[in-house]
Motif scaffolding. Sequence first.
Motif, PDB file in Angstrom:
ATOM      1  N   UNK A   1       9.853  11.561   5.350  1.00 14.20           N
ATOM      2  CA  UNK A   1       9.366  12.770   5.073  1.00 14.20           C
ATOM      3  C   UNK A   1       9.219  13.614   6.500  1.00 14.20           C
ATOM      4  N   UNK A   2       9.919  14.811   6.499  1.00 15.50           N
ATOM      5  CA  UNK A   2      10.014  15.897   7.431  1.00 15.50           C
ATOM      6  C   UNK A   2       9.071  17.042   7.020  1.00 15.50           C
ATOM      7  N   UNK A   3       8.141  17.572   7.832  1.00 15.52           N
ATOM      8  CA  UNK A   3       7.561  18.798   7.504  1.00 15.52           C
ATOM      9  C   UNK A   3       7.676  19.626   8.698  1.00 15.52           C
ATOM     10  N   UNK A   4       7.806  21.049   8.497  1.00 17.02           N
ATOM     11  CA  UNK A   4       7.721  21.782   9.433  1.00 17.02           C
ATOM     12  C   UNK A   4       6.591  23.041   8.991  1.00 17.02           C
ATOM     13  N   UNK A   5       5.997  23.376  10.209  1.00 16.46           N
ATOM     14  CA  UNK A   5       5.200  24.550  10.018  1.00 16.46           C
ATOM     15  C   UNK A   5       4.876  25.303  11.229  1.00 16.46           C
TER      16      UNK A   5
ATOM     17  N   UNK B   1       1.008  -1.326   0.165  1.00 15.31           N
ATOM     18  CA  UNK B   1      -0.047   0.109   0.106  1.00 15.31           C
ATOM     19  C   UNK B   1       0.948   1.021  -0.028  1.00 15.31           C
ATOM     20  N   UNK B   2       0.605   2.109  -0.926  1.00 16.78           N
ATOM     21  CA  UNK B   2       1.359   3.448  -1.152  1.00 16.78           C
ATOM     22  C   UNK B   2       0.821   4.352   0.051  1.00 16.78           C
ATOM     23  N   UNK B   3       1.629   5.391   0.466  1.00 16.93           N
ATOM     24  CA  UNK B   3       1.396   6.542   1.193  1.00 16.93           C
ATOM     25  C   UNK B   3       1.910   7.754   0.635  1.00 16.93           C
ATOM     26  N   UNK B   4       1.379   8.856   0.531  1.00 15.85           N
ATOM     27  CA  UNK B   4       1.773   9.902   0.193  1.00 15.85           C
ATOM     28  C   UNK B   4       2.417  10.680   1.295  1.00 15.85           C
ATOM     29  N   UNK B   5       3.565  10.238   1.633  1.00 13.55           N
ATOM     30  CA  UNK B   5       4.180  10.522   3.026  1.00 13.55           C
ATOM     31  C   UNK B   5       4.342  12.280   3.007  1.00 13.55           C
ATOM     32  N   UNK B   6       4.818  13.055   1.951  1.00 12.07           N
ATOM     33  CA  UNK B   6       4.927  14.200   1.993  1.00 12.07           C
ATOM     34  C   UNK B   6       3.750  14.931   2.294  1.00 12.07           C
ATOM     35  N   UNK B   7       2.692  14.352   1.641  1.00 13.91           N
ATOM     36  CA  UNK B   7       1.381  15.231   2.039  1.00 13.91           C
ATOM     37  C   UNK B   7       0.826  14.946   3.293  1.00 13.91           C
ATOM     38  N   UNK B   8       1.118  13.860   3.854  1.00 20.71           N
ATOM     39  CA  UNK B   8       0.729  13.524   5.370  1.00 20.71           C
ATOM     40  C   UNK B   8       1.621  14.264   6.218  1.00 20.71           C
ATOM     41  N   UNK B   9       2.770  14.387   6.076  1.00 22.00           N
ATOM     42  CA  UNK B   9       3.452  15.026   6.795  1.00 22.00           C
ATOM     43  C   UNK B   9       3.447  16.454   7.023  1.00 22.00           C
TER      44      UNK B   9
ATOM     45  N   UNK C   1       6.904   7.906   7.920  1.00 20.60           N
ATOM     46  CA  UNK C   1       8.065   6.841   7.421  1.00 20.60           C
ATOM     47  C   UNK C   1       7.050   6.061   6.370  1.00 20.60           C
ATOM     48  N   UNK C   2       7.101   5.845   5.402  1.00 21.50           N
ATOM     49  CA  UNK C   2       6.267   4.675   4.433  1.00 21.50           C
ATOM     50  C   UNK C   2       6.720   4.412   3.268  1.00 21.50           C
ATOM     51  N   UNK C   3       6.289   4.030   2.621  1.00 21.55           N
ATOM     52  CA  UNK C   3       6.229   3.342   0.937  1.00 21.55           C
ATOM     53  C   UNK C   3       5.427   4.115   0.244  1.00 21.55           C
ATOM     54  N   UNK C   4       6.104   5.329  -0.550  1.00 17.74           N
ATOM     55  CA  UNK C   4       5.330   5.988  -1.547  1.00 17.74           C
ATOM     56  C   UNK C   4       5.305   5.474  -2.788  1.00 17.74           C
ATOM     57  N   UNK C   5       5.754   4.328  -3.006  1.00 13.08           N
ATOM     58  CA  UNK C   5       5.869   3.571  -4.318  1.00 13.08           C
ATOM     59  C   UNK C   5       5.105   2.301  -4.392  1.00 13.08           C
ATOM     60  N   UNK C   6       4.319   1.806  -5.370  1.00 12.60           N
ATOM     61  CA  UNK C   6       4.013   0.542  -5.528  1.00 12.60           C
ATOM     62  C   UNK C   6       5.047  -0.495  -5.337  1.00 12.60           C
ATOM     63  N   UNK C   7       5.877  -0.305  -6.050  1.00 12.06           N
ATOM     64  CA  UNK C   7       6.869  -1.645  -6.267  1.00 12.06           C
ATOM     65  C   UNK C   7       7.665  -1.679  -4.910  1.00 12.06           C
ATOM     66  N   UNK C   8       7.670  -2.768  -4.387  1.00 10.30           N
ATOM     67  CA  UNK C   8       8.169  -3.063  -3.028  1.00 10.30           C
ATOM     68  C   UNK C   8       9.671  -2.596  -3.084  1.00 10.30           C
ATOM     69  N   UNK C   9      10.357  -3.018  -4.248  1.00 15.15           N
ATOM     70  CA  UNK C   9      12.032  -2.757  -3.962  1.00 15.15           C
ATOM     71  C   UNK C   9      12.122  -1.340  -4.101  1.00 15.15           C
TER      72      UNK C   9
END
Length: 145
Positions: free
Chosen positions: A119-123, A3-11, A105-113
């Motif tokens: 991702x780190x976000x500051x506001x 499962x992919x996660x848009x880690x930047x968007x979530x951060x 922390x996550x897997x933003x791509x469908x390919x396992x490899x």
Amino acid sequence: MTQTVKIGKVAMLLASLDEEEKSLFSGSFENIKYCQGKAGSMDVQKVIAAVETAAKRNGIISEQVYRETHALYHAILESLQGVTRGHIGVGNMMRTVGLRFAVVRGRPYEREDEGEWIAVAFYGTIGAPVKGLEHETFGLGINHI
């Protein structure tokens, strides 16, 4: 397939929400590995240390695996570039920051490899060290582990 996660968007979302606002999204972050925190200083090293400490204490990265700390460090620096408009310097430039941050922390791509990414976000705010003279700022950094 993972499962992919848009880690930047979530951060970015997690860094910008306070606890009350975050409660409106209850359940949305259950399957995501993340931590949040705050850092305010005229010293960039204190901001970096706050993020590293939170990521280690919350199990986002392992202290025992150098590449994880290294990946986090580069994501922090990239995010600070956004906060400081390309010149990572605060106190030495007579600026101070008051920031909320999120590490995801996550897997933003469908390919396992393609592996895991971080991702780190500051506001928050940046400006002269005089109350009321600061303005909003945002930064995002993403790096592979």
